[in-house]
Design a protein around this motif. Structure first.
Motif, PDB file in Angstrom:
ATOM      1  N   MET A   1       0.842  -1.179   0.000  1.00  0.00           N
ATOM      2  CA  MET A   1       0.000   0.000   0.000  1.00  0.00           C
ATOM      3  C   MET A   1       0.888   1.242   0.000  1.00  0.00           C
ATOM      4  O   MET A   1       1.982   1.238   0.543  1.00  0.00           O
ATOM      5  CB  MET A   1      -0.903  -0.042   1.225  1.00  0.00           C
ATOM      6  N   ASN A   2       0.403   2.297  -0.573  1.00  0.00           N
ATOM      7  CA  ASN A   2       1.157   3.533  -0.704  1.00  0.00           C
ATOM      8  C   ASN A   2       1.327   4.210   0.660  1.00  0.00           C
ATOM      9  O   ASN A   2       0.357   4.408   1.395  1.00  0.00           O
ATOM     10  CB  ASN A   2       0.411   4.449  -1.673  1.00  0.00           C
ATOM     11  N   TRP A   3       2.558   4.579   1.005  1.00  0.00           N
ATOM     12  CA  TRP A   3       2.842   5.183   2.303  1.00  0.00           C
ATOM     13  C   TRP A   3       2.145   6.529   2.454  1.00  0.00           C
ATOM     14  O   TRP A   3       1.682   6.883   3.541  1.00  0.00           O
ATOM     15  CB  TRP A   3       4.346   5.318   2.477  1.00  0.00           C
ATOM     16  N   GLU A   4       2.030   7.298   1.374  1.00  0.00           N
ATOM     17  CA  GLU A   4       1.346   8.594   1.437  1.00  0.00           C
ATOM     18  C   GLU A   4      -0.128   8.405   1.779  1.00  0.00           C
ATOM     19  O   GLU A   4      -0.688   9.159   2.573  1.00  0.00           O
ATOM     20  CB  GLU A   4       1.484   9.337   0.110  1.00  0.00           C
ATOM     21  N   LEU A   5      -0.752   7.393   1.196  1.00  0.00           N
ATOM     22  CA  LEU A   5      -2.153   7.111   1.484  1.00  0.00           C
ATOM     23  C   LEU A   5      -2.320   6.711   2.947  1.00  0.00           C
ATOM     24  O   LEU A   5      -3.263   7.156   3.614  1.00  0.00           O
ATOM     25  CB  LEU A   5      -2.665   6.001   0.566  1.00  0.00           C
ATOM     26  N   ILE A   6      -1.407   5.908   3.460  1.00  0.00           N
ATOM     27  CA  ILE A   6      -1.477   5.497   4.859  1.00  0.00           C
ATOM     28  C   ILE A   6      -1.348   6.705   5.783  1.00  0.00           C
ATOM     29  O   ILE A   6      -2.096   6.835   6.760  1.00  0.00           O
ATOM     30  CB  ILE A   6      -0.381   4.452   5.157  1.00  0.00           C
ATOM     31  N   LYS A   7      -0.426   7.616   5.467  1.00  0.00           N
ATOM     32  CA  LYS A   7      -0.248   8.808   6.297  1.00  0.00           C
ATOM     33  C   LYS A   7      -1.503   9.677   6.289  1.00  0.00           C
ATOM     34  O   LYS A   7      -1.916  10.184   7.333  1.00  0.00           O
ATOM     35  CB  LYS A   7       0.961   9.609   5.826  1.00  0.00           C
ATOM     36  N   HIS A   8      -2.127   9.830   5.136  1.00  0.00           N
ATOM     37  CA  HIS A   8      -3.348  10.624   5.066  1.00  0.00           C
ATOM     38  C   HIS A   8      -4.480   9.962   5.846  1.00  0.00           C
ATOM     39  O   HIS A   8      -5.260  10.657   6.511  1.00  0.00           O
ATOM     40  CB  HIS A   8      -3.762  10.846   3.608  1.00  0.00           C
ATOM     41  N   LYS A   9      -4.577   8.653   5.772  1.00  0.00           N
ATOM     42  CA  LYS A   9      -5.622   7.937   6.512  1.00  0.00           C
ATOM     43  C   LYS A   9      -5.404   8.063   8.018  1.00  0.00           C
ATOM     44  O   LYS A   9      -6.356   8.236   8.782  1.00  0.00           O
ATOM     45  CB  LYS A   9      -5.661   6.454   6.111  1.00  0.00           C
ATOM     46  N   ILE A  10      -4.144   7.999   8.462  1.00  0.00           N
ATOM     47  CA  ILE A  10      -3.844   8.157   9.886  1.00  0.00           C
ATOM     48  C   ILE A  10      -4.238   9.559  10.347  1.00  0.00           C
ATOM     49  O   ILE A  10      -4.834   9.729  11.415  1.00  0.00           O
ATOM     50  CB  ILE A  10      -2.353   7.870  10.164  1.00  0.00           C
ATOM     51  N   CYS A  11      -3.929  10.564   9.552  1.00  0.00           N
ATOM     52  CA  CYS A  11      -4.290  11.934   9.920  1.00  0.00           C
ATOM     53  C   CYS A  11      -5.802  12.124   9.961  1.00  0.00           C
ATOM     54  O   CYS A  11      -6.323  12.807  10.837  1.00  0.00           O
ATOM     55  CB  CYS A  11      -3.647  12.933   8.969  1.00  0.00           C
ATOM     56  N   ARG A  12      -6.519  11.517   9.036  1.00  0.00           N
ATOM     57  CA  ARG A  12      -7.976  11.595   9.066  1.00  0.00           C
ATOM     58  C   ARG A  12      -8.533  10.908  10.309  1.00  0.00           C
ATOM     59  O   ARG A  12      -9.464  11.409  10.944  1.00  0.00           O
ATOM     60  CB  ARG A  12      -8.575  10.947   7.827  1.00  0.00           C
ATOM     61  N   LEU A  13      -7.967   9.769  10.655  1.00  0.00           N
ATOM     62  CA  LEU A  13      -8.407   9.054  11.846  1.00  0.00           C
ATOM     63  C   LEU A  13      -8.146   9.881  13.102  1.00  0.00           C
ATOM     64  O   LEU A  13      -8.998   9.984  13.988  1.00  0.00           O
ATOM     65  CB  LEU A  13      -7.682   7.704  11.943  1.00  0.00           C
ATOM     66  N   LEU A  14      -6.968  10.501  13.187  1.00  0.00           N
ATOM     67  CA  LEU A  14      -6.647  11.343  14.336  1.00  0.00           C
ATOM     68  C   LEU A  14      -7.549  12.568  14.401  1.00  0.00           C
ATOM     69  O   LEU A  14      -7.963  12.980  15.491  1.00  0.00           O
ATOM     70  CB  LEU A  14      -5.180  11.759  14.285  1.00  0.00           C
ATOM     71  N   ALA A  15      -7.851  13.161  13.263  1.00  0.00           N
ATOM     72  CA  ALA A  15      -8.738  14.324  13.254  1.00  0.00           C
ATOM     73  C   ALA A  15     -10.141  13.944  13.713  1.00  0.00           C
ATOM     74  O   ALA A  15     -10.762  14.667  14.504  1.00  0.00           O
ATOM     75  CB  ALA A  15      -8.781  14.929  11.855  1.00  0.00           C
ATOM     76  N   THR A  16     -10.634  12.799  13.262  1.00  0.00           N
ATOM     77  CA  THR A  16     -11.946  12.329  13.686  1.00  0.00           C
ATOM     78  C   THR A  16     -11.958  12.046  15.185  1.00  0.00           C
ATOM     79  O   THR A  16     -12.913  12.411  15.885  1.00  0.00           O
ATOM     80  CB  THR A  16     -12.338  11.069  12.903  1.00  0.00           C
ATOM     81  N   ALA A  17     -10.901  11.415  15.683  1.00  0.00           N
ATOM     82  CA  ALA A  17     -10.816  11.136  17.120  1.00  0.00           C
ATOM     83  C   ALA A  17     -10.766  12.428  17.933  1.00  0.00           C
ATOM     84  O   ALA A  17     -11.399  12.532  18.979  1.00  0.00           O
ATOM     85  CB  ALA A  17      -9.594  10.282  17.408  1.00  0.00           C
ATOM     86  N   ALA A  18     -10.043  13.437  17.439  1.00  0.00           N
ATOM     87  CA  ALA A  18      -9.965  14.718  18.148  1.00  0.00           C
ATOM     88  C   ALA A  18     -11.321  15.416  18.172  1.00  0.00           C
ATOM     89  O   ALA A  18     -11.710  16.010  19.184  1.00  0.00           O
ATOM     90  CB  ALA A  18      -8.911  15.610  17.502  1.00  0.00           C
ATOM     91  N   ILE A  19     -12.059  15.338  17.073  1.00  0.00           N
ATOM     92  CA  ILE A  19     -13.388  15.952  17.027  1.00  0.00           C
ATOM     93  C   ILE A  19     -14.334  15.246  17.986  1.00  0.00           C
ATOM     94  O   ILE A  19     -15.091  15.887  18.726  1.00  0.00           O
ATOM     95  CB  ILE A  19     -13.934  15.938  15.583  1.00  0.00           C
ATOM     96  N   LEU A  20     -14.291  13.914  18.013  1.00  0.00           N
ATOM     97  CA  LEU A  20     -15.141  13.166  18.935  1.00  0.00           C
ATOM     98  C   LEU A  20     -14.761  13.438  20.389  1.00  0.00           C
ATOM     99  O   LEU A  20     -15.631  13.579  21.252  1.00  0.00           O
ATOM    100  CB  LEU A  20     -15.063  11.666  18.637  1.00  0.00           C
ATOM    101  N   LEU A  21     -13.473  13.511  20.669  1.00  0.00           N
ATOM    102  CA  LEU A  21     -13.009  13.827  22.017  1.00  0.00           C
ATOM    103  C   LEU A  21     -13.456  15.231  22.420  1.00  0.00           C
ATOM    104  O   LEU A  21     -13.895  15.446  23.559  1.00  0.00           O
ATOM    105  CB  LEU A  21     -11.489  13.719  22.090  1.00  0.00           C
ATOM    106  N   GLY A  22     -13.369  16.181  21.493  1.00  0.00           N
ATOM    107  CA  GLY A  22     -13.808  17.536  21.787  1.00  0.00           C
ATOM    108  C   GLY A  22     -15.299  17.599  22.067  1.00  0.00           C
ATOM    109  O   GLY A  22     -15.734  18.286  23.002  1.00  0.00           O
ATOM    110  N   GLY A  23     -16.092  16.873  21.306  1.00  0.00           N
ATOM    111  CA  GLY A  23     -17.537  16.834  21.558  1.00  0.00           C
ATOM    112  C   GLY A  23     -17.860  16.217  22.902  1.00  0.00           C
ATOM    113  O   GLY A  23     -18.751  16.691  23.626  1.00  0.00           O
ATOM    114  N   THR A  24     -17.127  15.184  23.263  1.00  0.00           N
ATOM    115  CA  THR A  24     -17.333  14.546  24.561  1.00  0.00           C
ATOM    116  C   THR A  24     -16.967  15.492  25.698  1.00  0.00           C
ATOM    117  O   THR A  24     -17.685  15.591  26.700  1.00  0.00           O
ATOM    118  CB  THR A  24     -16.478  13.259  24.655  1.00  0.00           C
ATOM    119  N   MET A  25     -15.846  16.206  25.542  1.00  0.00           N
ATOM    120  CA  MET A  25     -15.430  17.134  26.594  1.00  0.00           C
ATOM    121  C   MET A  25     -16.410  18.300  26.729  1.00  0.00           C
ATOM    122  O   MET A  25     -16.713  18.724  27.842  1.00  0.00           O
ATOM    123  CB  MET A  25     -14.019  17.639  26.322  1.00  0.00           C
TER     124      MET A  25
END
Length: 85
Positions: A1-25
């Motif tokens: 799998m392309n490393w650039e695609l993996i990095k973008h997916k990780i960043c999207r996952l982290l952004a989603t987790a941060a948004i969910l954490l912010g909503g919870t807080m």
């Protein structure tokens, strides 16, 4: 799998987790189970950490930014009707 695609997916996952954490807080601060100052500090820390992690993962190589791009010269010629083609 392309490393650039993996990095973008990780960043999207982290952004989603941060948004969910912010909503919870914010929900916890609104209900009174968490102090408002702790929610604000936590949200600021989440934004700073998200920016740092995604900045490290998605940094552009310095060699590509430093190299000037040359535009090819295009020769136009006048054809029938007086317009350049």
């Amino acid at each position: 799998m392309n490393w650039e695609l993996i990095k973008h997916k990780i960043c999207r996952l982290l952004a989603t987790a941060a948004i969910l954490l912010g909503g919870t807080m914010l929900s916890a601060a609104a209900s009174g189970t968490m102090p408002l100052w702790a929610a604000v500090v936590g949200l600021c820390a989440a934004v700073v950490l998200l920016n740092a992690v995604c900045g490290i993962l998605l940094e552009a190589p310095a060699a590509q930014e430093a190299a000037p791009r040359k535009r090819p010269t295009v020769q136009l010629r006048v054809v029938r009707g007086g317009h350049a083609a």
